[in-house]
Enzyme design. Sequence first.
Site, mmCIF file in Angstrom:
data_model
loop_
_atom_site.group_PDB
_atom_site.id
_atom_site.type_symbol
_atom_site.label_atom_id
_atom_site.label_comp_id
_atom_site.label_asym_id
_atom_site.label_seq_id
_atom_site.Cartn_x
_atom_site.Cartn_y
_atom_site.Cartn_z
ATOM 1 N N SER A 117 0.472 -1.533 0.261
ATOM 2 C CA SER A 117 -0.608 -0.270 -0.097
ATOM 3 C C SER A 117 1.210 1.037 -0.202
ATOM 4 O O SER A 117 0.111 2.535 -1.020
ATOM 5 C CB SER A 117 -0.978 -0.202 1.452
ATOM 6 O OG SER A 117 -0.456 -0.273 2.517
ATOM 7 N N ASP A 148 -2.494 7.072 10.107
ATOM 8 C CA ASP A 148 -3.054 5.448 11.726
ATOM 9 C C ASP A 148 -1.347 5.505 11.627
ATOM 10 O O ASP A 148 -1.361 3.936 11.551
ATOM 11 C CB ASP A 148 -3.090 5.093 9.483
ATOM 12 C CG ASP A 148 -2.366 4.717 8.348
ATOM 13 O OD1 ASP A 148 -1.735 5.776 8.522
ATOM 14 O OD2 ASP A 148 -2.500 3.780 7.968
ATOM 15 N N HIS A 196 1.059 4.877 7.043
ATOM 16 C CA HIS A 196 1.284 5.901 6.345
ATOM 17 C C HIS A 196 1.981 7.429 5.326
ATOM 18 O O HIS A 196 1.443 7.835 6.966
ATOM 19 C CB HIS A 196 -0.567 5.618 4.916
ATOM 20 C CG HIS A 196 -0.776 4.372 4.572
ATOM 21 N ND1 HIS A 196 -1.540 3.524 5.378
ATOM 22 C CD2 HIS A 196 -0.316 3.307 3.455
ATOM 23 C CE1 HIS A 196 -1.509 1.979 4.727
ATOM 24 N NE2 HIS A 196 -1.141 1.353 4.519
#
Length: 798
Positions: free
Chosen positions: A94, A270, A273
């Site tokens: 991600s 979070d 990221h």
Amino acid sequence: MAALAYTGGKREINYYFSVRSAKALALGAVLLLTACHAASRRYRGGDTCEYLLSSGRFLGEKVWQPHSCMMHKYKNSEAKNCLIDKHVVFIGDSRIRQLFYSFIKLINPQVKEEGIKHGNIPFEDKSASIKVDFLWYPEVNGSMRQRIKSWTESSVAKPHIIVVGAATWSIKIHNGSNEALAQYKINITSIAPLLEKLAISSDVYWVLQDPVYEDMLSESRKMITNEKIDAYNEAAVRILNSSSRNSKAKVKVFSVSKLIAQETIMKSVDGLHLPESSRDTNAMILMNVYCNKIMKPIDGSCCQPQPPLTLIQKIAFCFFTLSIIGYLIISLIHRSNYRKNKSCTDLESGEEKKPAISTPNVSTLEMLLHCFCKLGLIMTYFYLCDRANLFMKENKFYTHSSFFIPIIYILVLGVFYTENTKETKVLNREQTDEWKGWMQLVILIYHISGASTFLPVYMHIRVLVAAYLFQTGYGHFSYFWIKGDFGVYRVCQVLFRLNFLVVVLCIVMDRPYQFYYFVPLVTVWFMIIYATLAVWPQIVQKKANGNCLWHFGLLLKLICLLTCIYFLSYSQGAFEKIFSFWPLSKCFELNGNVYEWWFRWKLDRYVVFHGMLFAFIYLALQKHQMISEGKGDPLFSNRVSNVLLFISIVSFLTYSIWASSCKNKTECNELHPSVSVVQILAFILIRNIPGYVRSVYSSFFAWFGKISLELFICQYHIWLAADTKGILVLIPGYPMFNVLVSTFIFVCVAHEISQITNDLAQIVVPKDNSTLLKRLLCIAGFFSGLHFFSAMQDQSRH
């Protein structure tokens, strides 16, 4: 006592630190720094791509500065031009997906992050035939290896750019176990040779894992610690490129994202990221690494190769080399002759014989070669600073403190060196030198601090540039009006002093004449002033004193000049037609057109006329004894002086308030030509109405004023860098010390060039008309040859 200490302090400084000793110190510093940088590049390598991918610091909150090289901010059109017909692939988790989105937004800002989170995401820009794919491989495993292996097969088209990175999923799924780390090492060991093979024909980047903000991580991610991430990164760095024997076929390790994340991860949503601004910075770094060598942006020195020498530069190099050799030979011959003629002891009588020649005779040729010898060495330094990749460069970054603190510092120095003037006339020589000096220092600080981004400062600097042109109108008009000297010698002297350094730099640095816009501007305005006053009927003060009607004739000339200026300023087509004719086009074109020249000329179109008109009015008042210029006397009667002084202060402050409240640069630039004279005239009256103010000047500012032209031109290459877009870095890692050292060298070089120009002016432009005509023919031949070689050079480029 204070006055004695003040005077003694100045005398002590001047005694121990002369210009000669300063230049010797500057020469030593240049030689030492050149040797250090050459040795560093020899033993550590000088690849700026490595700096860009591995090190840097934040300037402010969002501006990233790579270690000692400049990063270009790519626009969408530039990104498309670079990546046309290219295929880019991002492989990973991600975090890599985030980098993928930031990258494609550089191509198309309208893209939304709406793709499948745990799946492949394609992107295509059909207008430029650009393909960018994100491939979801959250772990370094057999599946990722198989995908990479497929590209190594000859039948499959390889991507031009491959960006790979993954580790956090392995830590999360296996709960941070040591077995998972061991397996990661095995998997990356099997993938590394494949990546190295791809790196032969493609650009391959391995993105190291960014740190996390552990306090913000959710319970399902608590096992992803910075200690584990460091272990995985260490394994990747140790294994990648370990089997590669070809130094060019290396996987580029993208480690700079770690440094960026360390500063910004606290702003993460979070804890895992990166915030959007940080990943945008990473995407811009990727774009610079790949595109700088293709697009060659002026303000992007990272990853750019050194430009090849042009034909004209090679000829210039040979010329300066021959000058140095010739000067050394002549000096040795003269020294040898001098020693032979030196007094020696008569062996028979024991008496000392007198020498036939007491001092060595310096010929014009030797003096000429001496000047070119020094100039050649200085031009070598110019080339090394801004064309070779020996010294480093950094981007500018504006803060209020970086501009205003140096301004306060030089103001204190200027006051410290206050002295009495030799004469107390309005705008006397010492006062105009002082004016030029402090203006030039402010402009230099403006340029190095990047203050053009702050509109109020920009508008005030525009007034300083206008003030230079005002002095051009005032000074040249006063000379021609009083002296009545319209001879060729005067014109050639002025043109030579204005243009000599710029012509040399155009040759050595491979720049167009219009690049140094201020010199063409002053040169053209000098010729306009000369033409206005020299054409029939020539009206000078001596003639006008005999008949007052001649004053009206002069005013008629000035009105005609103003009409022409007004017409050309609002007729871009007519202006461009005039300056598009050969050979004017060779001097005034920039990037293939004369628009930049028209814009620069138009920006201060009236101020030279204002300077001429002010000189006419002032000299008329002086002639009729309507002003008092005695030492300590106010310029007018006390009542008139007080009123004018009050109006001047109010006008000065009003203009500053208006300039500081500007919201739109374009609109303010439109008003600037008409209103800049308000602040200029206000300053002149404030500076000259009180007698005690007119009777003193700052010798510190005046010293810089005498070399203001050289300072303005030299800053382009040996103080700033990348043609003024960045800052020269002589001492990396110490910004303040670097500025101090580079400034010291820069000022010494500018002063030396000023002396060289003055010496050459006496040789190249003699007073004898017949000799001067021969020199002018030689100069015409020189420029004809220059044009011929320039045409050959352009043809070879095309």
